[in-house]
Design a protein around this motif. Structure first.
Motif, PDB file in Angstrom:
ATOM      1  N   PRO A  16      41.628  35.960  31.206  1.00  0.00           N
ATOM      2  CA  PRO A  16      43.118  34.325  30.947  1.00  0.00           C
ATOM      3  C   PRO A  16      43.750  34.826  32.177  1.00  0.00           C
ATOM      4  O   PRO A  16      44.734  33.789  33.144  1.00  0.00           O
ATOM      5  N   LEU A  17      44.502  36.563  32.202  1.00  0.00           N
ATOM      6  CA  LEU A  17      45.489  36.590  33.157  1.00  0.00           C
ATOM      7  C   LEU A  17      45.165  35.911  34.649  1.00  0.00           C
ATOM      8  O   LEU A  17      45.649  35.981  35.496  1.00  0.00           O
ATOM      9  N   MET A  18      43.661  36.409  34.673  1.00  0.00           N
ATOM     10  CA  MET A  18      42.996  36.159  36.162  1.00  0.00           C
ATOM     11  C   MET A  18      42.915  35.141  36.409  1.00  0.00           C
ATOM     12  O   MET A  18      42.552  34.793  37.902  1.00  0.00           O
ATOM     13  N   SER A  19      42.478  33.539  35.248  1.00  0.00           N
ATOM     14  CA  SER A  19      42.669  32.989  35.763  1.00  0.00           C
ATOM     15  C   SER A  19      43.827  31.683  35.782  1.00  0.00           C
ATOM     16  O   SER A  19      43.559  30.969  34.446  1.00  0.00           O
ATOM     17  N   ARG A 150      45.131  35.425  48.105  1.00  0.00           N
ATOM     18  CA  ARG A 150      46.037  35.206  46.949  1.00  0.00           C
ATOM     19  C   ARG A 150      46.720  33.910  46.929  1.00  0.00           C
ATOM     20  O   ARG A 150      46.965  32.870  48.066  1.00  0.00           O
ATOM     21  N   PHE A 151      46.742  33.783  44.978  1.00  0.00           N
ATOM     22  CA  PHE A 151      47.195  32.570  45.198  1.00  0.00           C
ATOM     23  C   PHE A 151      48.408  33.083  44.109  1.00  0.00           C
ATOM     24  O   PHE A 151      48.049  34.043  42.559  1.00  0.00           O
ATOM     25  N   ASN A 152      49.376  32.395  43.657  1.00  0.00           N
ATOM     26  CA  ASN A 152      50.662  32.916  43.032  1.00  0.00           C
ATOM     27  C   ASN A 152      50.842  34.150  43.511  1.00  0.00           C
ATOM     28  O   ASN A 152      50.700  35.026  44.449  1.00  0.00           O
ATOM     29  N   ASN A 153      50.688  35.168  42.005  1.00  0.00           N
ATOM     30  CA  ASN A 153      51.128  36.487  42.019  1.00  0.00           C
ATOM     31  C   ASN A 153      50.064  36.870  41.367  1.00  0.00           C
ATOM     32  O   ASN A 153      50.048  38.481  40.985  1.00  0.00           O
ATOM     33  N   HIS A 154      48.754  36.419  41.586  1.00  0.00           N
ATOM     34  CA  HIS A 154      47.051  37.011  41.536  1.00  0.00           C
ATOM     35  C   HIS A 154      46.462  36.863  42.060  1.00  0.00           C
ATOM     36  O   HIS A 154      46.648  36.450  43.375  1.00  0.00           O
ATOM     37  N   ARG A 155      45.069  38.024  43.036  1.00  0.00           N
ATOM     38  CA  ARG A 155      43.969  37.809  43.734  1.00  0.00           C
ATOM     39  C   ARG A 155      42.713  38.708  42.957  1.00  0.00           C
ATOM     40  O   ARG A 155      42.911  40.249  42.535  1.00  0.00           O
ATOM     41  N   PRO A 156      42.623  38.317  43.360  1.00  0.00           N
ATOM     42  CA  PRO A 156      40.664  38.644  42.136  1.00  0.00           C
ATOM     43  C   PRO A 156      39.872  39.726  43.716  1.00  0.00           C
ATOM     44  O   PRO A 156      40.159  39.004  43.761  1.00  0.00           O
ATOM     45  N   TYR A 157      39.496  40.558  42.897  1.00  0.00           N
ATOM     46  CA  TYR A 157      38.489  40.994  43.801  1.00  0.00           C
ATOM     47  C   TYR A 157      37.304  42.579  43.296  1.00  0.00           C
ATOM     48  O   TYR A 157      37.613  42.109  42.341  1.00  0.00           O
ATOM     49  N   PHE A 193      47.823  42.406  40.558  1.00  0.00           N
ATOM     50  CA  PHE A 193      48.931  41.460  39.398  1.00  0.00           C
ATOM     51  C   PHE A 193      50.039  41.919  40.451  1.00  0.00           C
ATOM     52  O   PHE A 193      50.888  43.431  40.427  1.00  0.00           O
ATOM     53  N   TYR A 194      51.257  40.365  40.948  1.00  0.00           N
ATOM     54  CA  TYR A 194      52.121  41.411  41.615  1.00  0.00           C
ATOM     55  C   TYR A 194      53.192  41.387  40.739  1.00  0.00           C
ATOM     56  O   TYR A 194      53.891  39.725  40.769  1.00  0.00           O
ATOM     57  N   LEU A 195      54.011  42.186  40.751  1.00  0.00           N
ATOM     58  CA  LEU A 195      55.006  42.650  39.982  1.00  0.00           C
ATOM     59  C   LEU A 195      56.379  41.880  40.349  1.00  0.00           C
ATOM     60  O   LEU A 195      56.099  42.572  42.217  1.00  0.00           O
TER      61      LEU A 195
END
Length: 249
Positions: A16-19, A150-157, A193-195
Motif C-alpha cells: 500500500p505504501l508503494m501505491s 519518481r512520483f511525490n516521495n516514492h519511486r518503485p524499482y 521512500f524520500y523522507l
C-alpha cells in the motif's frame, strides 16, 4: 506464523505504501537522485535455503578398504531467520538506470536432517541425525537497478545482478560442508521512500547459487567411518536465499 509467512506479511504491508495516493505533494530531497555517486548503509534479514541432491543407495569404500552399503537421505526441514549488514555505493547511469555495489555480510543457519535407512532396517526404528549448518558469507553484490519515474516521495524499482561470496564458516565435524566460495544470481524489487532527512529503500530479493557449493573433498578427510555415510549422502548443493533489506542513504 513461520518465517516465510512473516516475509509475505511484511511485503503485503509495504505494497500500500508503494501505491500511495496519486495527489501531488511537496517533494523531500528533490535532488538526491541527480548526484552521480552516493553512499549508504544496509541492514536486513534473510532466510538461507539449499537444494540438495541425494545420492541414494550406494557402496562406500572406507580407508581400510572395507566396503559398506549405505542409504542416507538429507533434507532441510527448517528455516531460521538470519541477518545481513553492509555498505553501498550507487552510481547514476541515467534517469532510470543505476549501478549499485554493496559489500555485505550475510549470517544465517540451515537446519539439516539426515535419515539413515541402513541402520533403521537393522534396529527397527528411524535413525536420524541433525546438523545446524551455520554460514557466514562475505558478499560483493553488483546490481543493475531500473527505477520508474519518481512520483511525490516514492519511486518503485526492479533490480538484478550477481553476488560473488566467500564462505567464512566451515567445521570439520560437519556432515555437509560447503565450499569457501560461490556466485549468486539475484533478482528483486523495492521502492525508494524520500523522507525529510534521508532516503529509505526497502527491498526484497531472491538469490540462487550458480555453482555446486558442496565440498566433495570433505568426506575424504573424515576419520570416523560411522560419519562417512552422512557426508557422502549428497553430491550436489544449490544455495538459495530470500533477503529483505533496508537501505539508508
Amino acid at each position: 506464523m513461520n518465517s516465510l509467512q512473516r516475509y509475505i506479511y511484511i511485503i503485503m504491508c509495504l505494497l500500500p505504501l508503494m501505491s500511495a495516493a496519486q495527489e501531488r505533494t511537496v517533494q523531500n530531497r528533490p535532488y538526491t537522485d541527480l548526484r552521480p555517486l552516493h553512499f549508504g548503509i544496509v541492514v536486513g534479514t534473510n532466510m538461507m535455503d539449499m537444494k540438495l541432491r541425494n545420492v541414494g543407495q550406494q557402496t562406500l569404500t572406507l580407508k581400510d578398504e572395507t566396503e559398506i552399503e549405505s542409504l542416507v537421505t538429507v533434507d532441510q526441514n527448517n528455516w531460521d531467520p538470519g541477518f545481513n549488514v553492509g555498505v553501498l555505493a550507487e552510481a547514476r547511469i541515467n534517469e532510470f538506470f543505476a549501478f549499485r555495489f554493496a559489500p555485505q555480510l550475510y549470517f544465517g543457519t540451515r537446519q539439516l536432517t539426515f535419515r539413515n535407512f541402513t541402520k533403521t532396517a537393522e534396529l527397527g526404528y528411524t535413525v536420524e541425525e541433525k546438523q545446524s549448518l551455520k554460514t557466514v558469507y562475505v558478499g560483493a553484490d553488483c546490481d543493475l537497478i531500473f527505477a520508474a519515474k519518481r512520483f511525490n516521495n516514492h519511486r518503485p524499482y526492479v533490480m538484478a545482478g550477481l553476488a560473488p561470496v566467500f564462505n567464512l564458516s566451515s567445521k570439520k565435524s560437519d556432515y555437509v560442508q560447503l565450499k569457501g566460495y560461490d556466485v549468486f544470481f539475484e533478482i528483486g524489487m523495492g521502492c525508494d521512500f524520500y523522507l525529510p532527512f534521508f532516503k529509505l529503500r526497502p527491498e526484497l530479493k531472491f538469490m540462487i547459487g550458480l555453482t555446486n557449493s558442496l565440498s566433495t573433498e570433505h568426506q575424504k578427510t573424515m576419520r570416523d567411518a560411522d560419519l562417512m555415510p552422512y557426508a557422502a549422502a549428497v553430491d550436489r548443493v544449490k544455495s538459495k536465499m530470500f533477503v529483505l533489506s533496508f537501505y539508508f542513504e
